[in-house]
Design an enzyme around this catalytic site. Structure first.
Site, PDB file in Angstrom:
ATOM      1  N   PRO A 180       0.790  -1.234   0.000  1.00  0.00           N
ATOM      2  CA  PRO A 180       0.000   0.000   0.000  1.00  0.00           C
ATOM      3  C   PRO A 180       0.821   1.283   0.000  1.00  0.00           C
ATOM      4  CG  PRO A 180      -0.063  -1.047   2.157  1.00  0.00           C
ATOM      5  CD  PRO A 180       0.581  -2.029   1.216  1.00  0.00           C
ATOM      6  N   ASN A 181       0.329   2.244  -0.734  1.00  0.00           N
ATOM      7  CA  ASN A 181       0.876   3.600  -0.845  1.00  0.00           C
ATOM      8  C   ASN A 181       2.163   3.686  -1.661  1.00  0.00           C
ATOM      9  OD1 ASN A 181      -1.159   4.924   0.838  1.00  0.00           O
ATOM     10  ND2 ASN A 181      -0.256   3.751   2.505  1.00  0.00           N
ATOM     11  N   ARG A 196       5.394  10.935  -2.367  1.00  0.00           N
ATOM     12  CA  ARG A 196       5.069  10.656  -0.977  1.00  0.00           C
ATOM     13  C   ARG A 196       6.325  10.775  -0.103  1.00  0.00           C
ATOM     14  NH1 ARG A 196       4.959   4.534   1.169  1.00  0.00           N
ATOM     15  NH2 ARG A 196       4.130   4.996   3.219  1.00  0.00           N
ATOM     16  N   TYR A 200      11.472   8.395   1.318  1.00  0.00           N
ATOM     17  CA  TYR A 200      11.378   7.382   0.265  1.00  0.00           C
ATOM     18  C   TYR A 200      12.012   7.782  -1.069  1.00  0.00           C
ATOM     19  CZ  TYR A 200       8.107   5.403   3.611  1.00  0.00           C
ATOM     20  OH  TYR A 200       7.537   4.886   4.758  1.00  0.00           O
ATOM     21  N   ASN A 221       7.743  -5.743  -1.118  1.00  0.00           N
ATOM     22  CA  ASN A 221       7.765  -4.669  -0.132  1.00  0.00           C
ATOM     23  C   ASN A 221       6.330  -4.573   0.397  1.00  0.00           C
ATOM     24  OD1 ASN A 221       7.810  -2.396   1.419  1.00  0.00           O
ATOM     25  ND2 ASN A 221       8.829  -1.084  -0.101  1.00  0.00           N
ATOM     26  N   ALA A 261       3.148  -0.849   4.772  1.00  0.00           N
ATOM     27  CA  ALA A 261       2.571  -0.811   6.128  1.00  0.00           C
ATOM     28  C   ALA A 261       2.065  -2.181   6.594  1.00  0.00           C
ATOM     29  CB  ALA A 261       1.454   0.218   6.190  1.00  0.00           C
ATOM     30  N   GLU A 282      11.969 -10.081   1.406  1.00  0.00           N
ATOM     31  CA  GLU A 282      11.313  -8.858   1.910  1.00  0.00           C
ATOM     32  C   GLU A 282      12.248  -7.668   1.709  1.00  0.00           C
ATOM     33  OE1 GLU A 282      10.610  -9.087   6.132  1.00  0.00           O
ATOM     34  OE2 GLU A 282       9.944  -7.007   6.278  1.00  0.00           O
ATOM     35  N   HIS A 337      12.587  -3.171   1.947  1.00  0.00           N
ATOM     36  CA  HIS A 337      12.058  -1.859   2.325  1.00  0.00           C
ATOM     37  C   HIS A 337      13.026  -0.786   1.859  1.00  0.00           C
ATOM     38  CE1 HIS A 337       9.082  -3.730   4.920  1.00  0.00           C
ATOM     39  NE2 HIS A 337      10.047  -4.533   5.309  1.00  0.00           N
ATOM     40  N   ARG A 361      13.296   4.078  12.656  1.00  0.00           N
ATOM     41  CA  ARG A 361      12.131   4.967  12.598  1.00  0.00           C
ATOM     42  C   ARG A 361      11.236   4.753  13.827  1.00  0.00           C
ATOM     43  NH1 ARG A 361       9.535   4.449   6.844  1.00  0.00           N
ATOM     44  NH2 ARG A 361       8.464   6.313   7.626  1.00  0.00           N
TER      45      ARG A 361
HETATM   46  C1  DQA Z   1       8.304   0.799   3.785  1.00  0.00           C
HETATM   47  C2  DQA Z   1       8.390   0.994   5.302  1.00  0.00           C
HETATM   48  C3  DQA Z   1       7.030   0.837   5.952  1.00  0.00           C
HETATM   49  O1  DQA Z   1       7.135   1.038   7.362  1.00  0.00           O
HETATM   50  C4  DQA Z   1       6.053   1.863   5.414  1.00  0.00           C
HETATM   51  O2  DQA Z   1       4.769   1.662   5.954  1.00  0.00           O
HETATM   52  C5  DQA Z   1       6.020   1.907   3.922  1.00  0.00           C
HETATM   53  C6  DQA Z   1       7.258   1.715   3.161  1.00  0.00           C
HETATM   54  C7  DQA Z   1       9.645   1.088   3.089  1.00  0.00           C
HETATM   55  O3  DQA Z   1       9.774   0.668   1.927  1.00  0.00           O
HETATM   56  O4  DQA Z   1      10.530   1.722   3.655  1.00  0.00           O
HETATM   57  O5  DQA Z   1       4.988   2.182   3.334  1.00  0.00           O
HETATM   58  O6  DQA Z   1       7.958  -0.558   3.525  1.00  0.00           O
END
Ligand code: DQA
Length: 149
Positions: free
Chosen positions: A10-11, A18, A23, A74, A77, A98, A100, A107
């Site tokens: 998501p997002n 964003r 990011y 990835n 959240a 996985e 990120h 964080r």
């Molecule tokens: C994320 C880290 C997560 O905590 C966050 O909710 C994201 C992006 C990252 O790629 O750093 O949406 O997965």
């Protein structure tokens, strides 16, 4: 040819717009293009999927086993909340890496918990877009090792 699917949670469709300080400025489209170029060099097939919906990611993971040899995900959240995604990863027999963009341990407290890490073949975080490239490299390496067996 081995095939890998990259799943974005998501997002991540908003990347480039964003929270740029965290990011970066690269859009998801550009990230996918960079990964596709890397996959070509590595001689593997690649596909992409992004969803903001937890169940759609579960469905994609379940189906991935039929079509792909590995997953790079990835979970965004959902990393910190989703038992369903962790269970789907545990249920399938192909390796899941996985990744990120950010260093989730540097964080907020709630980001330190990943439901996915215990069921992942490996984890890469904190290197921005490089995390995806390293994750892809890791997945390719795992598949090469499996082939030798
Ligand atoms: C994320 C880290 C997560 O905590 C966050 O909710 C994201 C992006 C990252 O790629 O750093 O949406 O997965």
């Amino acid at each position: 040819m081995k095939k890998i699917i990259v799943i974005h949670g998501p997002n991540l469709n908003l990347l480039g717009r964003r929270e740029k300080k965290i990011y970066g400025t690269m859009s998801l489209e550009v990230i996918n293009r960079t990964l596709a170029a890397q996959a070509k060099k590595e001689g593997v097939g690649i596909a992409f999927f992004q969803s903001n919906v937890e169940g759609e990611i579960v469905d994609r993971l379940q189906a991935a086993e039929e079509e792909f040899d590995a997953v790079v995900i990835n979970p965004a959240a959902f990393t910190h909340t989703s038992v369903a995604i962790a269970d789907a990863i545990a249920a399938i027999s192909i390796p899941v890496v996985e990744v990120h963009l950010s260093n989730i341990h540097a964080r907020e407290e709630f980001r330190k918990k990943s439901y996915v890490s215990p069921v992942a073949a490996g984890v890469v975080f904190g290197f921005g877009v490089e995390s995806y490239l390293l994750g892809l490299q890791g997945a390719v390496g795992l598949l090469a090792k499996r082939k030798k067996k």
